[in-house]
Design a protein around this motif. Structure first.
Motif, PDB file in Angstrom:
ATOM      1  N   GLU A 110     -63.196  48.417  27.288  1.00  0.00           N
ATOM      2  CA  GLU A 110     -63.837  47.142  26.916  1.00  0.00           C
ATOM      3  C   GLU A 110     -63.783  46.148  28.085  1.00  0.00           C
ATOM      4  N   ARG A 111     -62.598  46.064  28.745  1.00  0.00           N
ATOM      5  CA  ARG A 111     -62.443  45.109  29.844  1.00  0.00           C
ATOM      6  C   ARG A 111     -63.336  45.486  31.029  1.00  0.00           C
ATOM      7  N   ARG A 112     -63.390  46.794  31.321  1.00  0.00           N
ATOM      8  CA  ARG A 112     -64.211  47.228  32.465  1.00  0.00           C
ATOM      9  C   ARG A 112     -65.683  46.885  32.240  1.00  0.00           C
TER      10      ARG A 112
ATOM     11  N   ILE B 189     -52.415  45.532  28.850  1.00  0.00           N
ATOM     12  CA  ILE B 189     -52.549  46.682  29.756  1.00  0.00           C
ATOM     13  C   ILE B 189     -53.398  46.366  30.996  1.00  0.00           C
ATOM     14  N   GLY B 190     -54.411  45.493  30.863  1.00  0.00           N
ATOM     15  CA  GLY B 190     -55.296  45.259  32.013  1.00  0.00           C
ATOM     16  C   GLY B 190     -54.962  43.999  32.793  1.00  0.00           C
ATOM     17  N   ILE B 191     -53.783  43.438  32.582  1.00  0.00           N
ATOM     18  CA  ILE B 191     -53.472  42.157  33.238  1.00  0.00           C
ATOM     19  C   ILE B 191     -52.703  42.411  34.542  1.00  0.00           C
ATOM     20  N   PRO B 192     -53.331  42.097  35.691  1.00  0.00           N
ATOM     21  CA  PRO B 192     -52.754  42.520  36.976  1.00  0.00           C
ATOM     22  C   PRO B 192     -51.723  41.550  37.544  1.00  0.00           C
ATOM     23  N   GLY B 193     -50.672  41.260  36.782  1.00  0.00           N
ATOM     24  CA  GLY B 193     -49.648  40.338  37.269  1.00  0.00           C
ATOM     25  C   GLY B 193     -48.255  40.898  37.062  1.00  0.00           C
ATOM     26  N   THR B 194     -47.255  40.061  37.328  1.00  0.00           N
ATOM     27  CA  THR B 194     -45.865  40.472  37.115  1.00  0.00           C
ATOM     28  C   THR B 194     -45.400  40.017  35.727  1.00  0.00           C
TER      29      THR B 194
ATOM     30  N   ASN C   9     -61.107  38.284  42.519  1.00  0.00           N
ATOM     31  CA  ASN C   9     -61.194  37.182  41.550  1.00  0.00           C
ATOM     32  C   ASN C   9     -59.816  36.955  40.950  1.00  0.00           C
ATOM     33  N   CYS C  10     -59.689  35.901  40.168  1.00  0.00           N
ATOM     34  CA  CYS C  10     -58.405  35.594  39.545  1.00  0.00           C
ATOM     35  C   CYS C  10     -58.506  35.601  38.023  1.00  0.00           C
ATOM     36  N   GLY C  11     -59.377  36.432  37.490  1.00  0.00           N
ATOM     37  CA  GLY C  11     -59.518  36.480  36.037  1.00  0.00           C
ATOM     38  C   GLY C  11     -60.220  35.230  35.528  1.00  0.00           C
ATOM     39  N   SER C  12     -59.975  34.899  34.275  1.00  0.00           N
ATOM     40  CA  SER C  12     -60.635  33.739  33.675  1.00  0.00           C
ATOM     41  C   SER C  12     -60.160  32.458  34.361  1.00  0.00           C
TER      42      SER C  12
ATOM     43  N   ARG D 243     -41.680  35.358  46.740  1.00  0.00           N
ATOM     44  CA  ARG D 243     -42.332  36.260  45.780  1.00  0.00           C
ATOM     45  C   ARG D 243     -41.286  37.048  44.974  1.00  0.00           C
ATOM     46  N   ILE D 244     -41.416  36.935  43.642  1.00  0.00           N
ATOM     47  CA  ILE D 244     -40.621  37.795  42.758  1.00  0.00           C
ATOM     48  C   ILE D 244     -41.503  39.017  42.519  1.00  0.00           C
ATOM     49  N   GLY D 245     -41.263  40.061  43.311  1.00  0.00           N
ATOM     50  CA  GLY D 245     -42.180  41.203  43.323  1.00  0.00           C
ATOM     51  C   GLY D 245     -41.494  42.511  42.980  1.00  0.00           C
TER      52      GLY D 245
ATOM     53  N   GLY E  83     -40.263  24.383  34.802  1.00  0.00           N
ATOM     54  CA  GLY E  83     -40.251  24.969  36.150  1.00  0.00           C
ATOM     55  C   GLY E  83     -39.173  26.037  36.330  1.00  0.00           C
ATOM     56  N   LEU E  84     -38.914  26.815  35.266  1.00  0.00           N
ATOM     57  CA  LEU E  84     -37.877  27.851  35.363  1.00  0.00           C
ATOM     58  C   LEU E  84     -38.450  29.133  35.960  1.00  0.00           C
ATOM     59  N   ILE E  85     -37.593  29.848  36.658  1.00  0.00           N
ATOM     60  CA  ILE E  85     -38.020  31.079  37.327  1.00  0.00           C
ATOM     61  C   ILE E  85     -37.452  32.269  36.568  1.00  0.00           C
ATOM     62  N   ILE E  86     -38.348  33.149  36.135  1.00  0.00           N
ATOM     63  CA  ILE E  86     -37.923  34.275  35.302  1.00  0.00           C
ATOM     64  C   ILE E  86     -37.594  35.477  36.178  1.00  0.00           C
ATOM     65  N   LEU E  87     -36.359  35.886  36.076  1.00  0.00           N
ATOM     66  CA  LEU E  87     -35.911  37.027  36.871  1.00  0.00           C
ATOM     67  C   LEU E  87     -35.638  38.249  36.001  1.00  0.00           C
TER      68      LEU E  87
ATOM     69  N   GLY F  52     -45.767  35.494  41.770  1.00  0.00           N
ATOM     70  CA  GLY F  52     -45.631  36.906  41.429  1.00  0.00           C
ATOM     71  C   GLY F  52     -46.695  37.650  42.215  1.00  0.00           C
ATOM     72  N   ASP F  53     -47.737  38.115  41.497  1.00  0.00           N
ATOM     73  CA  ASP F  53     -48.811  38.832  42.184  1.00  0.00           C
ATOM     74  C   ASP F  53     -49.969  37.929  42.579  1.00  0.00           C
ATOM     75  N   ALA F  54     -49.783  36.618  42.437  1.00  0.00           N
ATOM     76  CA  ALA F  54     -50.828  35.644  42.797  1.00  0.00           C
ATOM     77  C   ALA F  54     -52.171  36.014  42.169  1.00  0.00           C
ATOM     78  N   SER F  55     -52.120  36.461  40.906  1.00  0.00           N
ATOM     79  CA  SER F  55     -53.369  36.811  40.213  1.00  0.00           C
ATOM     80  C   SER F  55     -53.872  35.644  39.379  1.00  0.00           C
TER      81      SER F  55
ATOM     82  N   ARG G 298     -47.239  20.981  45.813  1.00  0.00           N
ATOM     83  CA  ARG G 298     -47.635  20.586  44.456  1.00  0.00           C
ATOM     84  C   ARG G 298     -48.428  21.715  43.797  1.00  0.00           C
ATOM     85  N   VAL G 299     -48.032  22.058  42.574  1.00  0.00           N
ATOM     86  CA  VAL G 299     -48.735  23.102  41.819  1.00  0.00           C
ATOM     87  C   VAL G 299     -49.378  22.415  40.629  1.00  0.00           C
ATOM     88  N   ARG G 300     -50.690  22.524  40.523  1.00  0.00           N
ATOM     89  CA  ARG G 300     -51.353  21.884  39.371  1.00  0.00           C
ATOM     90  C   ARG G 300     -52.522  22.756  38.924  1.00  0.00           C
TER      91      ARG G 300
HETATM   92  C1  FAD Z   1     -58.942  40.670  36.861  1.00  0.00           C
HETATM   93  C2  FAD Z   1     -57.952  39.742  36.165  1.00  0.00           C
HETATM   94  C3  FAD Z   1     -57.858  39.760  34.791  1.00  0.00           C
HETATM   95  C4  FAD Z   1     -56.945  38.916  34.140  1.00  0.00           C
HETATM   96  N1  FAD Z   1     -56.854  38.978  32.776  1.00  0.00           N
HETATM   97  C5  FAD Z   1     -55.964  38.207  32.140  1.00  0.00           C
HETATM   98  C6  FAD Z   1     -55.834  38.274  30.708  1.00  0.00           C
HETATM   99  O1  FAD Z   1     -56.505  39.035  30.018  1.00  0.00           O
HETATM  100  N2  FAD Z   1     -54.908  37.468  30.122  1.00  0.00           N
HETATM  101  C7  FAD Z   1     -54.099  36.625  30.849  1.00  0.00           C
HETATM  102  O2  FAD Z   1     -53.256  35.950  30.242  1.00  0.00           O
HETATM  103  N3  FAD Z   1     -54.213  36.545  32.194  1.00  0.00           N
HETATM  104  C8  FAD Z   1     -55.116  37.300  32.850  1.00  0.00           C
HETATM  105  N4  FAD Z   1     -55.241  37.217  34.218  1.00  0.00           N
HETATM  106  C9  FAD Z   1     -54.471  36.215  34.963  1.00  0.00           C
HETATM  107  C10 FAD Z   1     -53.129  36.725  35.524  1.00  0.00           C
HETATM  108  O3  FAD Z   1     -53.188  38.106  35.819  1.00  0.00           O
HETATM  109  C11 FAD Z   1     -51.979  36.486  34.582  1.00  0.00           C
HETATM  110  O4  FAD Z   1     -51.878  35.115  34.285  1.00  0.00           O
HETATM  111  C12 FAD Z   1     -50.636  36.972  35.147  1.00  0.00           C
HETATM  112  O5  FAD Z   1     -49.691  36.947  34.132  1.00  0.00           O
HETATM  113  C13 FAD Z   1     -50.122  36.134  36.300  1.00  0.00           C
HETATM  114  O6  FAD Z   1     -49.002  36.811  36.851  1.00  0.00           O
HETATM  115  P1  FAD Z   1     -48.688  36.759  38.406  1.00  0.00           P
HETATM  116  O7  FAD Z   1     -47.446  37.533  38.640  1.00  0.00           O
HETATM  117  O8  FAD Z   1     -49.865  37.192  39.191  1.00  0.00           O
HETATM  118  O9  FAD Z   1     -48.432  35.213  38.598  1.00  0.00           O
HETATM  119  P2  FAD Z   1     -48.938  34.292  39.813  1.00  0.00           P
HETATM  120  O10 FAD Z   1     -50.424  34.235  39.804  1.00  0.00           O
HETATM  121  O11 FAD Z   1     -48.271  34.720  41.059  1.00  0.00           O
HETATM  122  O12 FAD Z   1     -48.359  32.871  39.351  1.00  0.00           O
HETATM  123  C14 FAD Z   1     -48.943  32.189  38.272  1.00  0.00           C
HETATM  124  C15 FAD Z   1     -48.017  31.013  37.902  1.00  0.00           C
HETATM  125  O13 FAD Z   1     -46.773  31.543  37.424  1.00  0.00           O
HETATM  126  C16 FAD Z   1     -45.695  31.133  38.269  1.00  0.00           C
HETATM  127  N5  FAD Z   1     -44.803  32.296  38.405  1.00  0.00           N
HETATM  128  C17 FAD Z   1     -45.079  33.503  38.960  1.00  0.00           C
HETATM  129  N6  FAD Z   1     -44.008  34.315  38.862  1.00  0.00           N
HETATM  130  C18 FAD Z   1     -43.040  33.617  38.226  1.00  0.00           C
HETATM  131  C19 FAD Z   1     -41.702  33.903  37.801  1.00  0.00           C
HETATM  132  N7  FAD Z   1     -41.108  35.098  38.032  1.00  0.00           N
HETATM  133  N8  FAD Z   1     -41.005  32.931  37.152  1.00  0.00           N
HETATM  134  C20 FAD Z   1     -41.568  31.711  36.913  1.00  0.00           C
HETATM  135  N9  FAD Z   1     -42.809  31.371  37.296  1.00  0.00           N
HETATM  136  C21 FAD Z   1     -43.553  32.327  37.939  1.00  0.00           C
HETATM  137  C22 FAD Z   1     -46.322  30.676  39.591  1.00  0.00           C
HETATM  138  O14 FAD Z   1     -45.544  29.675  40.200  1.00  0.00           O
HETATM  139  C23 FAD Z   1     -47.665  30.137  39.110  1.00  0.00           C
HETATM  140  O15 FAD Z   1     -47.546  28.806  38.642  1.00  0.00           O
HETATM  141  C24 FAD Z   1     -56.139  38.053  34.894  1.00  0.00           C
HETATM  142  C25 FAD Z   1     -56.245  38.044  36.302  1.00  0.00           C
HETATM  143  C26 FAD Z   1     -57.133  38.877  36.919  1.00  0.00           C
HETATM  144  C27 FAD Z   1     -57.204  38.876  38.429  1.00  0.00           C
END
Ligand code: FAD
Length: 326
Positions: free
Chosen positions: A217-219, A131-136, A228-231, A89-91, A189-193, A71-74, A315-317
């Motif tokens: 609070e998060r800031r 609200i503060g989670i930077p992913g998809t 960074n990639c969060g926790s 990328r599912i973006g 290993g399912l892909i959410i669309l 997704g957003d590789a966060s 390999r994803v681990r």
């Molecule tokens: C500053 C910061 C703060 C964060 N805070 C939090 C927090 O408070 N709580 C929290 O839970 N996480 C947090 N995270 C981690 C991250 O943002 C989340 O886990 C987010 O949900 C990951 O989404 P992504 O789209 O970036 O996934 P990616 O990082 O791209 O992928 C993560 C995993 O999910 C899989 N994946 C991605 N998209 C799909 C899809 N459509 N279908 C199936 N599998 C998929 C990938 O293969 C990979 O294994 C934080 C990250 C950062 C950078």
């Protein structure tokens, strides 16, 4: 005379037709990743519809190349050696949304903070914690992400998409078996669309205030300026009761602020690893190994990673497993 296409050229040509989006050869993974780390991917593709995503995965099913969905590789650590296959990328091209009373339909590539804000404006509550989670949305659902001890799965009615071979699936809430930072969607290993949620009716002004307080609070707590990639480590309830959360355990072990190459256990929050500029996956994995073994020596608890390492061969681990091998 026309030269025969190489297998990668052929893949690129076919994926351009099937995915509907641009296909990039030797794509630099650094700008795609929140950690700004990673070598080149042989091919990068971003499908532009649910059908195109399924067609892309179905096409790759019998091809001898690694593939990975992001997704957003966060929450991902790409490898310095890159990825010897296709990164899908599912973006944002998959971020349509529809609201029908308390039911909300969303595509998997939608940006989570945007979804939460839209819900707030519509007076739909239940996902403010994200609200503060930077992913998809897809990345959040698969790992049941969230904050304040909540997970997105609580509101999910059903998820749709396909498996790694492009075979469509639909799973309801019960079948997803959401748990702390995991689900059967991830196990299988399912892909959410696409996803369907049900939220609570709430006052938009109240939701807005709640979201602002979460963001403040998060800031105050998390490093924001450096990539960074969060926790990095998951919180384990048994360890929490004895030594506290991973950040506290790392701090107590005297490692807060410790650097390895250009990576650092953040001086602001020790469960975050920041890239001080030019960090490599080797640097990050070394810090993960150091924090994990030191905390284990001092407390008897092993900390496991939330962040996933993507190896060049597909390999994803969890990153702590990759750290043990590095
Ligand atoms: C500053 C910061 C703060 C964060 N805070 C939090 C927090 O408070 N709580 C929290 O839970 N996480 C947090 N995270 C981690 C991250 O943002 C989340 O886990 C987010 O949900 C990951 O989404 P992504 O789209 O970036 O996934 P990616 O990082 O791209 O992928 C993560 C995993 O999910 C899989 N994946 C991605 N998209 C799909 C899809 N459509 N279908 C199936 N599998 C998929 C990938 O293969 C990979 O294994 C934080 C990250 C950062 C950078």
């Amino acid at each position: 005379m026309n030269r025969p296409l190489s297998s990668m050229d052929q893949l690129a040509a076919d994926l351009t037709r099937l995915s509907g989006g641009p296909v990039v050869r030797d794509a630099d993974l650094r700008p795609l990743s929140r950690w700004r780390i990673g070598g080149p991917a042989a091919l990068f593709v971003e499908p532009t519809s649910v059908e195109a995503a399924i067609a892309t995965l179905a096409y790759l099913a019998d091809k001898p190349v690694p593939r990975v969905v992001i997704g957003d590789a966060s929450n991902i650590l790409f490898d310095d050696a890159g990825f010897h296959g296709v990164v899908i990328r599912i973006g944002r091209a998959l971020s349509a949304m529809g609201i029908d009373g308390r039911r909300v339909h969303v595509q998997g590539g939608m940006w989570v903070p945007q979804l939460v804000r839209r819900l707030g404006q519509c007076g739909l509550g239940g996902l403010e914690h994200a609200i503060g989670i930077p992913g998809t949305v897809g990345g959040l659902i698969v790992m049941n992400g969230g904050s304040r001890r909540k997970g997105v799965g609580e509101q999910l009615v059903r998820a749709r998409g396909c498996d790694g071979y492009g075979v469509p699936f639909e799973r309801d809430h019960a079948a997803c078996q959401f748990r702390y930072r995991g689900s059967t969607l991830q196990d299988d290993g399912l892909i959410i669309l696409e996803a369907e949620f049900e939220f609570e009716q709430a006052d938009p002004a109240f939701l807005r205030r709640d979201m602002i307080s979460i963001m403040v609070e998060r800031r105050g707590k998390f490093p924001k300026e450096l990539p960074n990639c969060g926790s990095v480590f998951l919180s384990d309830p048994a360890m929490y009761d004895v030594v506290g959360p991973p950040g506290k355990a790392i701090e107590t072990a005297g490692l807060k602020g410790r650097q390895w190459g250009k990576a650092q256990l953040s001086p602001r929050h020790a469960n975050f690893i920041v890239n001080n500029g030019g960090a490599t996956s080797v640097d990050v994995l070394a810090l993960i190994r150091l924090a994990r073994t030191t905390v284990h020596e001092q407390t008897g608890f092993w900390m496991d990673c939330e962040v996933r390492h993507i190896a060049p061969d597909g390999r994803v681990r969890p990153a702590h497993q990759a750290a043990e091998l590095a």
